[in-house]
Design an enzyme around this catalytic site. Structure first.
Site, PDB file in Angstrom:
ATOM      1  N   ASN A  34      38.473  42.427  34.820  1.00 32.71           N
ATOM      2  CA  ASN A  34      39.346  42.982  35.701  1.00 32.71           C
ATOM      3  C   ASN A  34      40.813  43.755  35.155  1.00 32.71           C
ATOM      4  O   ASN A  34      41.976  43.284  35.339  1.00 32.71           O
ATOM      5  CB  ASN A  34      39.806  41.850  36.760  1.00 32.71           C
ATOM      6  CG  ASN A  34      40.307  42.202  38.127  1.00 32.71           C
ATOM      7  OD1 ASN A  34      41.738  42.473  38.271  1.00 32.71           O
ATOM      8  ND2 ASN A  34      39.434  42.738  38.777  1.00 32.71           N
ATOM      9  N   ARG A  87      43.900  43.999  37.912  1.00 31.76           N
ATOM     10  CA  ARG A  87      43.447  45.241  38.778  1.00 31.76           C
ATOM     11  C   ARG A  87      43.505  44.745  40.152  1.00 31.76           C
ATOM     12  O   ARG A  87      43.874  45.499  41.214  1.00 31.76           O
ATOM     13  CB  ARG A  87      41.999  45.841  38.443  1.00 31.76           C
ATOM     14  CG  ARG A  87      41.742  47.072  39.255  1.00 31.76           C
ATOM     15  CD  ARG A  87      40.303  47.424  38.750  1.00 31.76           C
ATOM     16  NE  ARG A  87      39.803  48.891  39.220  1.00 31.76           N
ATOM     17  CZ  ARG A  87      39.348  48.889  40.536  1.00 31.76           C
ATOM     18  NH1 ARG A  87      39.343  47.967  41.431  1.00 31.76           N
ATOM     19  NH2 ARG A  87      39.220  50.143  41.097  1.00 31.76           N
ATOM     20  N   CYS A  88      43.114  43.640  40.258  1.00 32.94           N
ATOM     21  CA  CYS A  88      42.998  42.978  41.787  1.00 32.94           C
ATOM     22  C   CYS A  88      44.441  43.079  42.249  1.00 32.94           C
ATOM     23  O   CYS A  88      44.852  43.330  43.539  1.00 32.94           O
ATOM     24  CB  CYS A  88      42.684  41.727  41.674  1.00 32.94           C
ATOM     25  SG  CYS A  88      40.839  41.426  41.587  1.00 32.94           S
ATOM     26  N   MET A  89      45.463  42.860  41.407  1.00 35.24           N
ATOM     27  CA  MET A  89      46.926  42.664  41.973  1.00 35.24           C
ATOM     28  C   MET A  89      47.578  43.974  42.057  1.00 35.24           C
ATOM     29  O   MET A  89      48.804  43.746  42.580  1.00 35.24           O
ATOM     30  CB  MET A  89      47.643  41.615  41.015  1.00 35.24           C
ATOM     31  CG  MET A  89      47.065  40.257  40.719  1.00 35.24           C
ATOM     32  SD  MET A  89      48.395  39.392  39.891  1.00 35.24           S
ATOM     33  CE  MET A  89      48.027  40.143  38.224  1.00 35.24           C
TER      34      MET A  89
END
Length: 406
Positions: free
Chosen positions: A352, A397-399
């Site tokens: 990620n 990336r998620c954040m």
């Protein structure tokens, strides 16, 4: 708070990142309990002060690299300053939280309308606990049946994963239709920002998909590989019907996208989104969790004069070469070829990665093996601490929701 020079546009996964939307974890995480963890999609209870410290360091890394950081709560506050918008938002917030009896709904609406826009923005994310209201509230049958539940408005602890509620694709915004009830308030918040905040409103940003569509589609499954090619994961959170609908909207709506690579991944919490197993780190280079290779199927949706065509691809590597018109594609295995190390680091989001420039990525420093492999391949790795952040099952990336890239 206005940002007159910000014109949202993302047509690359690795172009120089200029502006991003984050959410600093807050009180909503203090409302996680062993009893509601599963419902709220957490595997463990984070240490809130520590997770905030880690997130602040993540934001500092972004700013130190010249990236404008916007916070979703601040963007929401901007729009809630308008009393009419605030009132409608409260109505929709109560509705999405299942407040059904007329007496309860009217009481809570009046209670919330007396609050400031700052407080409403906070409650929308951190929730409204029954103990927060001193007075006795009128109760309908539903309130009696569920009186042991803690909240009138449930907390949204996944909000710090701002990637999932939406994604900029080309010059338009995709507002996700979330799979789980626990995350649906996130898209309500983003939709109000999209409709009313000047960043989107004054720039006439089109909407490619929104939360009224029945079929689920989440931002973590969407990778912007180039101005003409995107990849979308089809698995636990994103359905094939949603992908086809997005394709129609993009192709008919004037987007530059002409080719969508659909990557079918196993329906498994470990691989909830495509970016948990696969991300782009440079012009011809991708990181990939090798433990999933045999389980993948890849399809192409290609724009035609009338509609689109669909075909099955041989494998991911060949499909990427063809779609991106590249003679060579380098796949970097996270954790190397050691199956145990690879699986352990995938669980803590080794794939990620957030590219902030070609060949320059932010990752969790705890994934030492994967980071060393990327560095050996010439990728500049900026490691951040993520012992608490990773408890929510998401990485850099998620954040982050990129708003502008070169």
């Amino acid at each position: 708070m206005t940002h007159p020079l910000l014109v949202p546009h993302v047509s690359s996964e690795i172009g120089n990142l200029k502006a991003v939307i984050l959410h600093r974890p807050g009180k909503e995480l203090e409302r996680l309990t062993p009893q509601n963890l599963s419902e709220l999609l957490f595997d463990d209870i984070p240490w809130v002060r520590k997770i905030q410290e880690e997130h602040d360091k993540f934001a500092k890394v972004l700013r130190d690299n010249g990236i404008t950081v916007l916070y979703i709560k601040d963007l929401l506050k901007d729009v809630l300053k308008d009393e009419n918008i605030k009132e409608q938002f409260i109505v929709d917030l109560l509705k999405i939280n299942g407040i059904t009896s007329l007496e309860s709904k009217n009481y809570l609406k009046d209670y919330l309308m007396d609050m400031s826009y700052d407080d409403i923005a906070e409650i929308a994310i951190s929730g409204l606990e029954k103990g927060d209201i001193d007075n006795v509230m009128p109760m309908g049958l539903a309130e009696f049946i569920y009186e042991d539940h803690y909240f009138y408005i449930k907390p949204v602890p996944n909000m710090y994963f701002t990637r999932d509620p939406g994604a900029m694709i080309d010059g338009g915004l995709m507002i996700s239709s979330m799979k789980t009830a626990a995350r649906k308030p996130e898209t309500l918040i983003l939709k109000y920002i999209y409709k009313n905040n000047d960043i989107f409103k004054k720039n006439n940003i089109p909407c490619w998909y929104d939360n009224t569509y029945f079929h689920s589609l989440e931002g973590g499954d969407v990778l912007i590989l180039s101005d003409k090619v995107i990849a979308i994961g089809c698995g636990e959170r994103t359905t094939p019907q949603a992908i086809e609908q997005l394709a129609r909207n993009l192709f008919k709506g004037g987007s530059t996208v002409e080719h969508i690579l659909v990557v079918q991944i196993p329906i498994n919490r470990s691989y909830m989104h495509l970016d948990t197993v696969f991300t782009m780190v440079d012009k011809e280079r991708f990181v990939f969790y090798p433990g999933i290779k045999r389980d993948l199927r890849v399809f192409s949706i290609i724009k035609e004069d009338k509609g689109f065509s669909i075909k099955k691809e041989k494998d991911l590597q060949d499909a990427l070469k063809l779609a991106l018109n590249l003679s060579n594609i380098e796949i970097i295995p996270t954790g190397g070829l050691n199956a145990i190390t690879s699986a352990r680091e995938q669980w803590s989001d080794s794939t990620n990665t957030l590219a902030i420039a070609p060949g320059k990525v932010i990752t969790y420093s705890r994934n030492e093996s994967s980071n060393k492999i990327m560095e050996k391949e010439g990728i500049e790795v900026i490691g951040i601490e993520g012992s608490e952040l990773s408890r929510g099952r998401g990485g850099p990336r998620c954040m982050s929701m990129p708003l502008i890239r070169d």
